[in-house]
Design an enzyme around this catalytic site. Structure first.
Site, PDB file in Angstrom:
ATOM      1  N   GLY A 172       0.795  -1.222   0.000  1.00 30.83           N
ATOM      2  CA  GLY A 172       0.000   0.000   0.000  1.00 30.83           C
ATOM      3  C   GLY A 172       0.824   1.267   0.000  1.00 30.83           C
ATOM      4  O   GLY A 172       0.258   2.355  -0.046  1.00 30.83           O
TER       5      GLY A 172
ATOM      6  N   ASP B 145     -10.231  -8.070   1.354  1.00 32.68           N
ATOM      7  CA  ASP B 145      -8.929  -8.591   1.749  1.00 32.68           C
ATOM      8  C   ASP B 145      -8.960  -8.703   3.273  1.00 32.68           C
ATOM      9  O   ASP B 145      -8.519  -7.811   3.975  1.00 32.68           O
ATOM     10  CB  ASP B 145      -7.841  -7.614   1.280  1.00 32.68           C
ATOM     11  CG  ASP B 145      -6.462  -8.248   1.352  1.00 32.68           C
ATOM     12  OD1 ASP B 145      -6.365  -9.429   1.706  1.00 32.68           O
ATOM     13  OD2 ASP B 145      -5.495  -7.538   1.056  1.00 32.68           O
TER      14      ASP B 145
ATOM     15  N   SER C  34      -0.986  -2.104  -7.859  1.00 33.72           N
ATOM     16  CA  SER C  34      -0.059  -1.011  -7.564  1.00 33.72           C
ATOM     17  C   SER C  34       0.666  -0.595  -8.841  1.00 33.72           C
ATOM     18  O   SER C  34       0.604  -1.287  -9.847  1.00 33.72           O
ATOM     19  CB  SER C  34       0.946  -1.472  -6.514  1.00 33.72           C
ATOM     20  OG  SER C  34       1.856  -2.385  -7.081  1.00 33.72           O
TER      21      SER C  34
ATOM     22  N   THR D 258       8.129  -5.503  -7.227  1.00 33.96           N
ATOM     23  CA  THR D 258       9.574  -5.712  -7.281  1.00 33.96           C
ATOM     24  C   THR D 258       9.981  -6.357  -8.604  1.00 33.96           C
ATOM     25  O   THR D 258      10.994  -5.974  -9.202  1.00 33.96           O
ATOM     26  CB  THR D 258      10.014  -6.585  -6.083  1.00 33.96           C
ATOM     27  OG1 THR D 258       9.738  -5.857  -4.888  1.00 33.96           O
ATOM     28  CG2 THR D 258      11.488  -6.901  -6.137  1.00 33.96           C
TER      29      THR D 258
ATOM     30  N   SER E  72      -2.358 -15.891   2.710  1.00 32.32           N
ATOM     31  CA  SER E  72      -1.742 -15.615   1.410  1.00 32.32           C
ATOM     32  C   SER E  72      -0.234 -15.382   1.566  1.00 32.32           C
ATOM     33  O   SER E  72       0.577 -16.004   0.884  1.00 32.32           O
ATOM     34  CB  SER E  72      -2.425 -14.385   0.796  1.00 32.32           C
ATOM     35  OG  SER E  72      -1.724 -13.948  -0.333  1.00 32.32           O
TER      36      SER E  72
ATOM     37  N   SER F 247       6.141 -10.856  -6.913  1.00 31.24           N
ATOM     38  CA  SER F 247       5.058 -10.796  -7.891  1.00 31.24           C
ATOM     39  C   SER F 247       5.206  -9.539  -8.734  1.00 31.24           C
ATOM     40  O   SER F 247       5.963  -8.634  -8.412  1.00 31.24           O
ATOM     41  CB  SER F 247       3.729 -10.762  -7.153  1.00 31.24           C
ATOM     42  OG  SER F 247       3.703  -9.625  -6.320  1.00 31.24           O
ATOM     43  N   ARG F 248       4.465  -9.526  -9.818  1.00 33.47           N
ATOM     44  CA  ARG F 248       4.321  -8.274 -10.564  1.00 33.47           C
ATOM     45  C   ARG F 248       3.189  -7.482  -9.932  1.00 33.47           C
ATOM     46  O   ARG F 248       2.362  -8.033  -9.213  1.00 33.47           O
ATOM     47  CB  ARG F 248       3.963  -8.580 -12.022  1.00 33.47           C
ATOM     48  CG  ARG F 248       5.061  -9.266 -12.789  1.00 33.47           C
ATOM     49  CD  ARG F 248       4.673  -9.386 -14.260  1.00 33.47           C
ATOM     50  NE  ARG F 248       5.532 -10.330 -14.943  1.00 33.47           N
ATOM     51  CZ  ARG F 248       6.727 -10.026 -15.443  1.00 33.47           C
ATOM     52  NH1 ARG F 248       7.210  -8.806 -15.335  1.00 33.47           N
ATOM     53  NH2 ARG F 248       7.450 -10.945 -16.057  1.00 33.47           N
TER      54      ARG F 248
END
Lengths: 514, 514
Positions: free
Chosen positions: A180, A268, A211, A215, A276, A206-207
């Site tokens: 976030g 979420d 957002s 990374t 997760s 992850s892609r």
């Protein structure tokens, strides 16, 4: 499950990508379709030579797409079926997966057992749930909040749903941020620092989904990130670390399916978030894990009490899973670093590694703090010494050398990517002090400008909280590649710049020690 | 909602029926798709000449289906878009509908306001919710049970979401059964009896979705049921009643959308059930309504307490909506009548109307009881006299004449439909008394045999609860048209016939007075 398939159909690949939902295309005049009494959107079981696949039915009226003698499968479904075009396939009604009974019990307010979670996750990973059934599970577990024992069961079932990497070392370090906060590219600093210290840090990321940069997207500015598992393992053995995309490894695949439903719904819950995060880390073979929970009015976690409660669940479940874990709560009041978007964030990371005087101080400090805590997982390091060790590795240039070695090992990008061509400078409407920067709004502007699809798009911040500005000073610059993106980012940023200008005493206090 | 559509695409109709979900097909190489950063399964807004449609994206790799310059729409979406092939259309991201915030508040345990329900239902009826968003709403309202005030808000919003018929008479009678009882074709007896009495009964019914026959499917054995609204109104004016399919009239369309998600999930909460029933009736212009709640161990409502609680909510919401309502609780321990499936049920109805000695007594008695209660809505009828009036209308043949007049007005089927060709007799394994018949299992066998798609398929019961049987006596006969259906119904019925044979004292007591 049952079936009364009479006759068979010829398999046909349909060039339609339906993402994570298998779709089967049957012609309205198909004799089997008529005899079975299927309805559009029914769930159908397709079998061929022992393989079985569940898919949602779309009824076709156009023989160019499928003939009455054929059965079409969407791209992913065809791949999953793993049979050649023309293969004989049978179809039958698919009943609801039996674990939906447990989902209905959860809706009724019951606590579910370890076996219930195992069955549900097996069915989800096996694509036996429709999207709406997954949504039912997601909402049911969000509404009747899972207790921490249930979160453990869920996490364990998710780990078991996929592959699990083994690194054959006693200390495999990793870090996760709840997210976030735009910028905040600390992993790309942690990995070279920790690997230079000798720790094993096989970082898979992850892609970006919602957002403006993940990374993996940012590392991709510098080098290859989409690496086969065996090459990844070779790089990690030689370099002690990597920064790769984790999409290939089939780690906690049920998590990917759940996320594909949770994100569009904007749901979420705490239990799902913990399951997760931890399932992915355990499946990736991590033994020691640092979790960063940024807290701020526009961060994912807004209140200290919420962060503390999340921390307890993470610690409990992590412990039950055998992870060594540290959870730290950090200042999430504004973006970390200056750039938002892959090229801009890669620039910030390299400035810090190069000890450039222009490097963003907050990104450097936060990365050193996190690195220090992870270094203290090392039994040979005394408590409190981690920060100094990390700083020494960074200041000496050893972190930069390690980063360059990792980039070369993964495959350095030959032609550097540049910033997007179109720019908008967003100006301060008044004089004063920056008292707040809205994380969410800045991320949104960067996305509208084209990030992360356009790697050179994004936002470059010129002012941070506490800085003085005069009316008409540029607060930040937006980069966009396409005129439509530029236009839309302009409308959005002029509607709400995301910045609040006020007096120094208006700055909200940090939620945590800096 | 926002959009930054640059350029336009040419509309193409794709012959794929995706039922209640709009799907848009875009080629992977389409410039707009790439620039917008859409992902498969994203929700997309398509606009053309002022019309706007939301649809789920499927990405196409085959230029035979759509080219990079085209935008394809699935059948229903194309109809809804109401633009010709080749029309220029624009696309943009569609944001989550704003009422999803209210759904998330419901998930969080809040009570929602009248305005919240209005906004949610408007968005659902306007196809602005995806299937998963609808599932989230369905589960959220099932889990945190709605209070009766919320059910009223929901019902009112559902009525407002579509058309509302006006009959311009002070007493428009209707009847609804909660369902779950095979056979039980009382509406087809009530309408001629009540219309012969002079009451206005413009009955619109659904087709079977999960049952082996609906009133519309059964009436269709005898005549047309798919009538345009103006013809329907003419028939009702002349005959005082009709028995038509209600699918054309756009009554409470949000209900249809909700049901398309609730059924596959097997979720049917009390609040949703009440809102579904009452919104359809109010939209159909009913002023006086009788609701039948059958109770039995294999009925939809299994316990008396549940029936009573459902009755209270129905009465409360009905009163708030201005309906005159009676709710009666009936014996739901076994099927009503002998036939299960359209042709068989039509036969039972006609036998009762013809006062044939072979007519099933239970169907006659129940229909007279219900008709009597509705007749007592007539201010000129004394309480307690309704049953005798109904019986007189039936016994005198006036009900049969009225039914024939309605059948002729709707368009009598020229060639009568016959029973399916293949039969299976299911035999009693032992001697004794029939102590139970499982409604659910019998309905399932009839469906597997092909009902309601094959109108002549189904089950004909030879024995009912309380009847004596010898070992080897036929309990019922299954009718199927196709060998696959026959085979499967055979497997299912030999696995579990649905009958329990025992001693007379094992018969469970009726839940209600007969």
């Amino acid at each position: 499950m049952y079936g009364n398939g009479n006759g068979s159909l010829a398999l046909r690949r349909i060039g339609i990508d339906t993402y994570r939902e298998n779709v089967v295309y049957i012609h309205r005049d198909c004799a089997i379709y008529r005899a079975e009494g299927f309805q559009a959107l029914s769930k159908i079981a397709v079998t061929s030579a022992g393989r079985r696949l569940l898919a949602t039915l779309n009824v076709v009226d156009d023989s160019e797409i499928v003939t009455p003698e054929q059965l079409g499968l969407s791209e992913q479904a065809f791949v999953e079926m793993n049979a050649p075009e023309g293969a004989r396939v049978h179809v039958a009604h698919a009943e609801r997966p039996s674990s939906m009974d447990a989902v209905r019990r959860k809706i009724g307010g019951e606590r579910l057992s370890q076996l219930d979670y195992k069955n549900i996750i097996d069915d989800i990973a096996g694509h036996r749930f429709t999207k709406t059934e997954i949504a039912a599970f997601v909402v049911a577990t969000a509404q009747n909040e899972l207790d921490r024992e249930e979160v453990f069961y869920l996490t364990k079932a998710m780990v078991a749903s996929g592959e699990r990497l083994a690194w054959h070392e006693p200390l495999v370090a990793d870090k996760h941020c709840i997210g976030g906060i735009p910028g905040n590219r600390t992993s790309m600093l942690l990995v070279p620092i920790l690997a230079a210290h000798g720790m094993l840090v096989p970082k898979t990321s992850s892609r970006a989904i919602t957002s403006p940069a993940g990374t993996a997207d940012t590392m991709e500015v510098l080098c290859e990130v989409d690496l086969p598992l065996d090459r990844l393992q070779l790089i990690v053995r030689e370099q002690r670390g990597c920064l790769a995309w984790g999409g290939k490894a089939n780690l906690s695949p049920a998590d990917d399916v759940l996320i594909s439903v949770e994100r569009p719904l904007g749901i979420d819950s705490r239990g799902q978030m913990v399951a997760s995060i931890l399932s992915k880390k355990v499946a990736a073979g991590s033994t020691h894990l640092l979790i960063d929970i940024p807290v701020g009015p526009s961060a994912k976690v807004r209140h200290m009490a919420e962060a503390q409660s999340l921390r307890k669940v993470l610690e409990y479940v992590g412990h039950r899973l055998g992870l060594q874990m540290e959870v730290i709560i950090t200042d999430g009041r504004q973006p970390i670093g200056r750039g938002i978007g892959p090229v801009l964030e890669a620039r910030d990371v390299m400035l810090v590694l190069q000890n450039d005087p222009e490097a963003p101080h907050d990104l450097r400090q936060k990365s050193l703090r996190l690195a220090g805590r992870i270094i203290e997982f090392d039994p040979d390091v005394r408590g409190g010494e981690g920060f100094a060790i990390a700083r020494e590795i960074l200041d000496s240039g050893r972190a930069l050398s390690k980063m360059n070695a990792i980039i070369d090992a993964q495959g350095r990008r030959q032609k550097p990517l540049s910033l997007a061509r179109r720019t908008i400078d967003v100006l301060s409407p008044s004089s004063g002090v920056v008292v707040a920067i809205d994380n969410f709004q800045l991320a949104r502007i960067a996305r509208y400008a084209g990030a992360p699809m356009e790697k050179g798009a994004g936002v470059d911040l010129f002012r941070k909280v506490g800085d003085t500005v005069a009316a008409g000073d540029a607060l930040y610059r937006v980069y966009a590649e396409y005129s439509a993106d530029e236009k839309f980012a302009r409308v959005l940023s002029s509607d709400n710049s995301g910045y609040t200008i006020g007096r120094i005493e208006d700055i909200p206090r940090a939620f945590v020690e800096p």
